[in-house]
Write a protein that holds these residues in place. Structure first.
Motif, PDB file in Angstrom:
ATOM      1  N   VAL A  69      50.254  47.097  36.981  1.00 12.54           N
ATOM      2  CA  VAL A  69      49.248  47.484  36.004  1.00 12.54           C
ATOM      3  C   VAL A  69      48.334  48.510  36.655  1.00 12.54           C
ATOM      4  O   VAL A  69      48.084  48.449  37.862  1.00 12.54           O
TER       5      VAL A  69
ATOM      6  N   LYS B  24      40.960  50.547  29.202  1.00  9.99           N
ATOM      7  CA  LYS B  24      42.402  50.567  28.937  1.00  9.99           C
ATOM      8  C   LYS B  24      43.168  50.339  30.229  1.00  9.99           C
ATOM      9  O   LYS B  24      42.842  50.899  31.270  1.00  9.99           O
ATOM     10  N   PHE B  25      44.227  49.535  30.108  1.00 10.52           N
ATOM     11  CA  PHE B  25      45.107  49.239  31.233  1.00 10.52           C
ATOM     12  C   PHE B  25      46.541  49.387  30.762  1.00 10.52           C
ATOM     13  O   PHE B  25      46.904  48.911  29.689  1.00 10.52           O
ATOM     14  N   LYS B  26      47.352  50.054  31.567  1.00 12.60           N
ATOM     15  CA  LYS B  26      48.766  50.237  31.241  1.00 12.60           C
ATOM     16  C   LYS B  26      49.588  49.312  32.119  1.00 12.60           C
ATOM     17  O   LYS B  26      49.519  49.370  33.339  1.00 12.60           O
ATOM     18  N   ILE B  27      50.336  48.444  31.472  1.00 13.99           N
ATOM     19  CA  ILE B  27      51.282  47.613  32.207  1.00 13.99           C
ATOM     20  C   ILE B  27      52.594  48.365  32.279  1.00 13.99           C
ATOM     21  O   ILE B  27      53.083  48.887  31.287  1.00 13.99           O
TER      22      ILE B  27
ATOM     23  N   ILE C 150      47.826  40.609  32.743  1.00 12.20           N
ATOM     24  CA  ILE C 150      46.886  40.617  31.615  1.00 12.20           C
ATOM     25  C   ILE C 150      45.629  39.836  31.994  1.00 12.20           C
ATOM     26  O   ILE C 150      44.505  40.290  31.738  1.00 12.20           O
TER      27      ILE C 150
ATOM     28  N   CYS D 292      43.430  41.936  34.172  1.00 17.14           N
ATOM     29  CA  CYS D 292      42.691  42.953  33.404  1.00 17.14           C
ATOM     30  C   CYS D 292      41.522  42.327  32.653  1.00 17.14           C
ATOM     31  O   CYS D 292      40.422  42.879  32.634  1.00 17.14           O
ATOM     32  N   GLU D 293      41.764  41.179  32.026  1.00 15.51           N
ATOM     33  CA  GLU D 293      40.696  40.513  31.284  1.00 15.51           C
ATOM     34  C   GLU D 293      39.623  39.972  32.220  1.00 15.51           C
ATOM     35  O   GLU D 293      38.482  39.776  31.807  1.00 15.51           O
TER      36      GLU D 293
ATOM     37  N   LYS E 204      41.947  46.534  26.864  1.00 13.83           N
ATOM     38  CA  LYS E 204      42.983  46.963  25.931  1.00 13.83           C
ATOM     39  C   LYS E 204      44.250  47.185  26.760  1.00 13.83           C
ATOM     40  O   LYS E 204      44.263  48.002  27.676  1.00 13.83           O
ATOM     41  N   ILE E 205      45.289  46.452  26.436  1.00 16.85           N
ATOM     42  CA  ILE E 205      46.527  46.480  27.208  1.00 16.85           C
ATOM     43  C   ILE E 205      47.530  47.392  26.503  1.00 16.85           C
ATOM     44  O   ILE E 205      47.838  47.200  25.328  1.00 16.85           O
TER      45      ILE E 205
END
Length: 131
Positions: free
Chosen positions: A32, A42-45, A64, A67-68, A75-76
């Protein structure tokens, strides 16, 4: 894993997980990274490569949660690739249709070497194509 993927995991903005078998060989990996402006949360997995949906989810869920933990309104973002196991399985699991589609153009014939049965989420970004 390729040299590029190993270097990707070494970036300060990337966090990831690897799944090891009993012989301590990598059998799956996921990452991520933050994307966009920091205020957008925003996070890109991606990438996520695994031998089963259970293995993929066992790596995606902690990412996830991570990120949270940074921001509750994370926002994933994910990018599945046409013809992959991710395209066939992830949309149904999250009950969401893709919001954007893209096309990759090549100037010469291209032989796709991606293991489509292990690609749940592509790694694609401006400097890398999974093949």
């Amino acid at each position: 894993m390729s040299d590029l993927i190993e270097r990707f995991f070494e970036c300060d903005t990337v966090d990831g997980v690897c799944l090891l078998n009993s012989e301590e060989r990598v059998v799956g990996y996921a990452a991520v990274s933050s994307t966009g402006y920091s205020t957008e949360n925003k996070f890109k997995i991606g990438p996520v490569f695994a031998s089963s949906i259970n293995d993929a989810l066992s790596m995606i869920r902690p990412l996830i949660d991570y990120c949270e933990g940074i921001t509750p309104d994370a926002k994933i973002l994910i990018k599945t690739l046409s013809g992959t196991v991710g395209e066939r399985t992830l949309s149904a699991l999250i009950d969401k249709e893709p919001e954007h589609e893209g096309t990759t153009l090549f100037k010469r014939p291209f032989r796709n070497t991606i293991d489509t049965d292990m690609c749940y989420i592509a790694h694609n970004h401006g400097g890398h194509f999974d093949a």
